[in-house]
Design a protein around this motif. Structure first.
Motif, PDB file in Angstrom:
ATOM      1  N   ASN A  21      -6.309  18.867  38.442  1.00 47.01           N
ATOM      2  CA  ASN A  21      -4.983  18.494  38.935  1.00 47.01           C
ATOM      3  C   ASN A  21      -3.916  18.916  37.933  1.00 47.01           C
ATOM      4  O   ASN A  21      -4.216  19.414  36.863  1.00 47.01           O
ATOM      5  CB  ASN A  21      -4.919  16.987  39.229  1.00 47.01           C
ATOM      6  N   SER A  22      -2.659  18.703  38.286  1.00 51.96           N
ATOM      7  CA  SER A  22      -1.562  19.189  37.443  1.00 51.96           C
ATOM      8  C   SER A  22      -1.438  18.448  36.113  1.00 51.96           C
ATOM      9  O   SER A  22      -0.784  18.941  35.200  1.00 51.96           O
ATOM     10  CB  SER A  22      -0.241  19.105  38.216  1.00 51.96           C
ATOM     11  N   LYS A  23      -2.081  17.315  35.986  1.00 50.32           N
ATOM     12  CA  LYS A  23      -2.052  16.568  34.716  1.00 50.32           C
ATOM     13  C   LYS A  23      -3.225  16.937  33.810  1.00 50.32           C
ATOM     14  O   LYS A  23      -3.246  16.612  32.645  1.00 50.32           O
ATOM     15  CB  LYS A  23      -2.092  15.065  34.997  1.00 50.32           C
ATOM     16  N   ASP A  24      -4.225  17.618  34.381  1.00 49.03           N
ATOM     17  CA  ASP A  24      -5.442  17.949  33.647  1.00 49.03           C
ATOM     18  C   ASP A  24      -6.144  19.100  34.379  1.00 49.03           C
ATOM     19  O   ASP A  24      -6.883  18.871  35.321  1.00 49.03           O
ATOM     20  CB  ASP A  24      -6.349  16.710  33.593  1.00 49.03           C
ATOM     21  N   CYS A  25      -5.879  20.332  33.950  1.00 51.47           N
ATOM     22  CA  CYS A  25      -6.356  21.510  34.677  1.00 51.47           C
ATOM     23  C   CYS A  25      -7.162  22.430  33.765  1.00 51.47           C
ATOM     24  O   CYS A  25      -6.631  22.957  32.785  1.00 51.47           O
ATOM     25  CB  CYS A  25      -5.160  22.259  35.267  1.00 51.47           C
ATOM     26  N   TRP A  26      -8.441  22.619  34.107  1.00 51.11           N
ATOM     27  CA  TRP A  26      -9.320  23.503  33.355  1.00 51.11           C
ATOM     28  C   TRP A  26      -9.794  24.629  34.259  1.00 51.11           C
ATOM     29  O   TRP A  26     -10.016  24.432  35.447  1.00 51.11           O
ATOM     30  CB  TRP A  26     -10.538  22.742  32.838  1.00 51.11           C
ATOM     31  N   THR A  37      -3.528  23.133  31.236  1.00 54.55           N
ATOM     32  CA  THR A  37      -2.581  22.109  31.675  1.00 54.55           C
ATOM     33  C   THR A  37      -1.180  22.375  31.129  1.00 54.55           C
ATOM     34  O   THR A  37      -0.202  22.327  31.881  1.00 54.55           O
ATOM     35  CB  THR A  37      -3.054  20.707  31.226  1.00 54.55           C
ATOM     36  N   ARG A  38      -1.069  22.694  29.842  1.00 53.52           N
ATOM     37  CA  ARG A  38       0.253  22.935  29.229  1.00 53.52           C
ATOM     38  C   ARG A  38       0.903  24.213  29.746  1.00 53.52           C
ATOM     39  O   ARG A  38       2.112  24.391  29.623  1.00 53.52           O
ATOM     40  CB  ARG A  38       0.127  23.029  27.704  1.00 53.52           C
ATOM     41  N   PHE A  39       0.108  25.103  30.331  1.00 46.46           N
ATOM     42  CA  PHE A  39       0.612  26.396  30.774  1.00 46.46           C
ATOM     43  C   PHE A  39       1.023  26.409  32.252  1.00 46.46           C
ATOM     44  O   PHE A  39       1.632  27.362  32.722  1.00 46.46           O
ATOM     45  CB  PHE A  39      -0.458  27.464  30.513  1.00 46.46           C
ATOM     46  N   LEU A  40       0.717  25.342  32.991  1.00 43.82           N
ATOM     47  CA  LEU A  40       0.966  25.327  34.432  1.00 43.82           C
ATOM     48  C   LEU A  40       2.421  25.660  34.778  1.00 43.82           C
ATOM     49  O   LEU A  40       2.674  26.478  35.660  1.00 43.82           O
ATOM     50  CB  LEU A  40       0.591  23.970  35.035  1.00 43.82           C
ATOM     51  N   GLU A  41       3.366  25.017  34.104  1.00 41.99           N
ATOM     52  CA  GLU A  41       4.783  25.240  34.421  1.00 41.99           C
ATOM     53  C   GLU A  41       5.254  26.633  34.027  1.00 41.99           C
ATOM     54  O   GLU A  41       6.187  27.164  34.627  1.00 41.99           O
ATOM     55  CB  GLU A  41       5.653  24.187  33.744  1.00 41.99           C
ATOM     56  N   ASP A  42       4.620  27.236  33.029  1.00 41.99           N
ATOM     57  CA  ASP A  42       5.053  28.537  32.530  1.00 41.99           C
ATOM     58  C   ASP A  42       4.355  29.712  33.212  1.00 41.99           C
ATOM     59  O   ASP A  42       4.751  30.858  33.007  1.00 41.99           O
ATOM     60  CB  ASP A  42       4.801  28.622  31.017  1.00 41.99           C
TER      61      ASP A  42
END
Length: 137
Positions: A21-26, A37-42
């Motif tokens: 999910n968007s809070k925890d993505c592997w 996870t930290r890269f989702l928005e970028d």
């Protein structure tokens, strides 16, 4: 990275797929596990692209896009370990669809065609008979 790679934590597909999910993505790419996870928005393609690749081996998806050398270099900062290849389900073997047995007896086809002709003819005869008997009374 070669020395660190031997000490890398080993994850099963099940463990990796729980981070979906968007809070925890592997993701799994090339047998390696990445916490993106930290890269989702970028991510230039949007977070949906990454989220849709969770729970499976995303190597083909990653390669099909044709990522740049700099994008490949960025992956190292998100690396968390390796995936255990034995945790993947075995690929199903191809089994051809079963075909209906050849029926040389065409009597059922003939019967259906006969019914398609006789039923409307019977309805027409019934309509004519009803009209004839109701008009004479």
């Amino acid at each position: 990275m070669a020395a660190a790679d031997t000490d890398a934590k080993l994850y099963t597909l099940q463990e990796v797929s729980e981070h979906n999910n968007s809070k925890d993505c592997w993701l799994i790419i090339g047998g390696k596990v990445y916490d993106v996870t930290r890269f989702l928005e970028d991510h230039p393609g949007g977070d949906e692209v990454l989220l849709s690749a969770t729970g499976k081996d995303a190597t083909d998806d990653f390669e099909d896009v044709g990522h740049s050398t700099s994008a490949r270099g960025m992956m190292e900062e998100y690396y968390v370990g390796k995936v255990d290849p034995s945790s993947f389900p075995s690929k199903p073997t191809y089994t051809p669809a079963k075909q209906a047995a050849y029926n040389p007896d065409k009597s059922s086809d003939f019967f259906m065609k006969l019914l398609q002709f006789l039923v409307p003819l019977g309805i027409l005869a019934l309509a004519v008979a009803v009209r004839y008997f109701t008009k004479s009374n």
